[in-house]
Scaffold this motif. Sequence first.
Motif, short mmCIF file in Angstrom:
data_model
loop_
_atom_site.label_atom_id
_atom_site.label_comp_id
_atom_site.label_asym_id
_atom_site.label_seq_id
_atom_site.Cartn_x
_atom_site.Cartn_y
_atom_site.Cartn_z
N GLN A 172 22.00 -28.89 9.45
CA GLN A 172 20.61 -28.61 9.10
C GLN A 172 20.01 -29.85 8.46
N PRO A 173 18.72 -30.08 8.63
CA PRO A 173 18.12 -31.29 8.03
C PRO A 173 17.95 -31.21 6.52
N ARG A 174 18.00 -29.98 5.95
CA ARG A 174 17.77 -29.83 4.52
C ARG A 174 18.84 -28.94 3.90
N ARG A 175 19.13 -29.23 2.63
CA ARG A 175 20.20 -28.51 1.94
C ARG A 175 19.85 -27.05 1.69
N ILE A 176 18.57 -26.74 1.42
CA ILE A 176 18.20 -25.35 1.17
C ILE A 176 18.42 -24.49 2.41
N ALA A 177 18.25 -25.09 3.60
CA ALA A 177 18.51 -24.35 4.83
C ALA A 177 20.00 -24.06 4.98
N CYS A 178 20.86 -25.01 4.61
CA CYS A 178 22.31 -24.79 4.67
C CYS A 178 22.71 -23.59 3.82
N ILE A 179 22.18 -23.54 2.62
CA ILE A 179 22.57 -22.48 1.69
C ILE A 179 22.04 -21.13 2.14
N SER A 180 20.76 -21.07 2.49
CA SER A 180 20.16 -19.79 2.86
C SER A 180 20.76 -19.24 4.15
N LEU A 181 21.03 -20.10 5.12
CA LEU A 181 21.64 -19.64 6.37
C LEU A 181 23.08 -19.18 6.15
N ALA A 182 23.83 -19.91 5.33
CA ALA A 182 25.21 -19.51 5.05
C ALA A 182 25.24 -18.13 4.39
N LYS A 183 24.34 -17.88 3.47
CA LYS A 183 24.29 -16.58 2.81
C LYS A 183 23.92 -15.48 3.80
N VAL A 197 32.72 -18.14 6.06
CA VAL A 197 31.42 -18.78 6.29
C VAL A 197 31.04 -19.52 5.01
N GLY A 198 30.81 -20.81 5.11
CA GLY A 198 30.50 -21.60 3.92
C GLY A 198 29.44 -22.65 4.21
N TYR A 199 29.09 -23.39 3.17
CA TYR A 199 28.14 -24.49 3.32
C TYR A 199 28.65 -25.69 2.56
N GLN A 200 28.15 -26.86 2.94
CA GLN A 200 28.51 -28.10 2.27
C GLN A 200 27.28 -28.99 2.22
N ILE A 201 26.86 -29.31 1.00
CA ILE A 201 25.76 -30.24 0.79
C ILE A 201 26.24 -31.28 -0.21
N ARG A 202 25.42 -32.28 -0.45
CA ARG A 202 25.82 -33.29 -1.41
C ARG A 202 25.97 -32.66 -2.80
N PHE A 203 27.11 -32.94 -3.43
CA PHE A 203 27.45 -32.46 -4.77
C PHE A 203 27.88 -31.00 -4.82
N GLU A 204 27.92 -30.29 -3.72
CA GLU A 204 28.24 -28.86 -3.79
C GLU A 204 28.82 -28.40 -2.46
N THR A 205 29.85 -27.54 -2.52
CA THR A 205 30.43 -26.99 -1.31
C THR A 205 31.13 -25.67 -1.61
N THR A 206 31.17 -24.79 -0.63
CA THR A 206 31.95 -23.55 -0.70
C THR A 206 33.04 -23.55 0.37
N LYS A 207 33.29 -24.69 0.97
CA LYS A 207 34.27 -24.80 2.05
C LYS A 207 35.68 -24.62 1.50
N THR A 208 36.51 -23.86 2.23
CA THR A 208 37.91 -23.66 1.90
C THR A 208 38.74 -23.85 3.18
N PRO A 209 40.06 -23.90 3.07
CA PRO A 209 40.87 -24.03 4.30
C PRO A 209 40.68 -22.89 5.29
N SER A 210 40.18 -21.73 4.83
CA SER A 210 39.99 -20.60 5.75
C SER A 210 38.59 -20.54 6.34
N THR A 211 37.74 -21.52 6.03
CA THR A 211 36.36 -21.51 6.54
C THR A 211 36.35 -21.76 8.05
N LYS A 212 35.69 -20.86 8.77
CA LYS A 212 35.57 -20.99 10.22
C LYS A 212 34.19 -21.49 10.66
N LEU A 213 33.18 -21.20 9.87
CA LEU A 213 31.81 -21.62 10.18
C LEU A 213 31.26 -22.33 8.96
N LEU A 214 30.84 -23.58 9.15
CA LEU A 214 30.36 -24.41 8.04
C LEU A 214 28.96 -24.90 8.33
#
Length: 577
Positions: A172-183, A197-214
Motif C-alpha cells: 500500500q502507498p500509505r501506512r494507514i491503509a496497511c493498518i486499516s486493511l489488515a484489521k 494476517v498482519g501489517y508492517q510499516i516503518r517502526f511497527e509490525t505485527t508480523k510473526t512466523p505464522s503470518t500468511k498475509l502481510l
Amino acid sequence: MASDRRRDSRSWDWDSPQCRAQLDEVFFRRHDYIQAGSTEHREFWAFFDRFQRFKTRKEMSGSGAKEDRRAPGEVRAPRQPEILRTRQSGDLRLPPGSAALPGLHQRQSFGKLAKLRREQKNLPIFQYRDRIVELVRQSPVLVVAGDTGCGKSTQVPQYLLAAGFNHIACTQPRRIACISLAKRVSFESLNQYGSKVGYQIRFETTKTPSTKLLFLTEGLLLRQIQQDRSLSQYQVLIVDEVHERHLHCDFLLGVLRSLLAETPELRLILMSATINIKLFSDYFSGAPVLQVPGRLFPIQVLYQPIPPDEQPSRSEKLDPRPYLRILQGIDQRYPPEERGDLLIFLSGVQEISTVQEACQVLATHTRRWIVLPLHSTLSLAQQDKVFDISPPGVRKCIISTNIAETSVTIDGVRFVVDSGKVKEMSFDPKAKMQRLQEFWISRASSEQRKGRAGRTGPGVCYRLYAESDYDAFAPYPVPEIHRVALDSLILQMKSMSLGDPLSFVFIDPPPAASIQTAVNYLKEQGALDSRSDLTSIGSLLAQLPVDVVIGKIVHTKPCWSFIVSYILKSLKVLHIQ
C-alpha cells in the motif's frame, strides 16, 4: 405454549448431525479460511466436545439437590456474551474476562456473521472470485482494474488465502491503509486475534512466523528485495493503488519486472481503480486484464467556483467562507435525522488547519457537526478518530488531504467537497532543491474524490471549480518520478546492482537529464566513484532511510549523529513515514 417455543428456539442439540452440519455450513464453507475436513476444523469440534463435557460436569456439581429440568439429551448452548462494536472496520470484540472459542477466536452471533457473508457476496468482485484465482495460477502477472467500491483491496487477498496461497504480500502507498486493511481482512477471515494476517510499516509490525498475509508499504518491500533478491518468502505479490504513481511504486514495478523473469513461480497482481490499463498491461508483456465494475450509488455533481474576492493569494491563507457555506447549506437542505457525513479534500496541512478552525466555530454554535482533520502527520490514534460513528443528529466533517482518495475508506460519507488542488513535491534542477507546490489534480483523481460520496448511498459532490477547469485537467496524475530528485533512487539502484540507471526499463522513464544530474550529485557527495560505482560511504548511505546529506552527517559527525538520532526518534513518536 409461546414460552415453550421461545425456550425451544434457544436450545440446540449439539450432538445432532443436522445441528453440526448447519454450523459447518455457516462457519466452515469451501471458501472460508477454515474449511470443513481440515485439521483446524477437527480441532474445533474436539475442543467443543470437551467444552460441553466440562460444562455438564460443572452444572451437575453446582446444582446439588436441584432438579435438572432439561429434557434427556438436551444440552443448552453457552450463554452468549454481550458483543461490543468498535469503530475500526466494525470488528466484534468480547467484554473483558469472557472466553473465546479456539479456532474462531471470538463468540460471534450467527446473525452478524451471516450479514457479513451476505455483504461479501454482494460485492461486485465476488462473481470474479474463481476467475481471479484461475488467472493467478495461469499467468505470472494479472492486472485488476476494479472501480471504486468493488471490494478488490479486501477480498482479493482472501480469495488467494482460501485458494491455498500461504505467503502473500500486499503493498500500500500509505501506512494507514496497511493498518486499516489488515484489521478489516483479519476480521472478515475470523482471524481477528490471530497472527495469520498482519501489517508492517516503518517502526511497527505485527508480523510473526505464522503470518500468511502481510500488508506493508512499498518502500519496505524494496528494502526486503535489497536483502533477498529473489523474495523467496512470498508466493504472491499484490501491488495496490498503482495509479498513484509514487516514486517507490514505479521503481518497484521495474524491479519486479526483472525479478519475474528470474523466478517464474512468483505471481504478481496489480490493482487500481483508475488504472491506465494499456500502459500497465503492455509493460508486463501483455498481461491479462480483469475489469470489475464498481458499486456506486448516484452522485449529484455541483460546480461552485470560488468567487474572485475569496480566491487566496500567495501571501494570504485560504479563505474558509466557501466551505462554511456548504456546511450551512447541508444543515438547511437535509434534516439532522438523515445520516451522512462530509468529506472535504484540501491540498495541505496548513489549509486543513484554516478550514478546521472556521468549521469548529460553526460546529460549536450549531452542535450539528464534529470536525476532524486527516493527514499523514497525525498520530495513528488521531487518524483513527475519523472512523468513529457520530451520535444521532450529528454529522462528521472530515477535512483531509488526498490520503482519503483511495488509501482510506470512511463509511457513511454522503457529501464530498473537492477543492481541485493537491500539493506535490517538485524539483528545481537549477537550484538543486525540492519544493512542495500546489497543483491542479487530474480528472482521474477528481473522479476518485467524487466516488467517495457514493459508496453507501446516493451522494452529492461539490466541486469548487468550473466545469471548464475539469475538462482542462490532465487525464492522469504526473508520475512522481518526473517531478522529484532521483538521488536516493539512483543510490538504491546501485546498491541492488541493477546496472546503468539510464538503461533501466521504467514503466514511464524519467528524463535522462534528471538521471545524469542525480549521478553527478552522488559523485560530488562521494557516494559514487568516477566510474559511477558505489563507494563504501555510498553502500552505507543506501541502507539509511534518510536523505544523502543527512546520511553523510550521521556517518562523519558524531555530534550531529546524536541530533539526527533524536530527530528519527521524534519521527517514530509521530509515526511519520
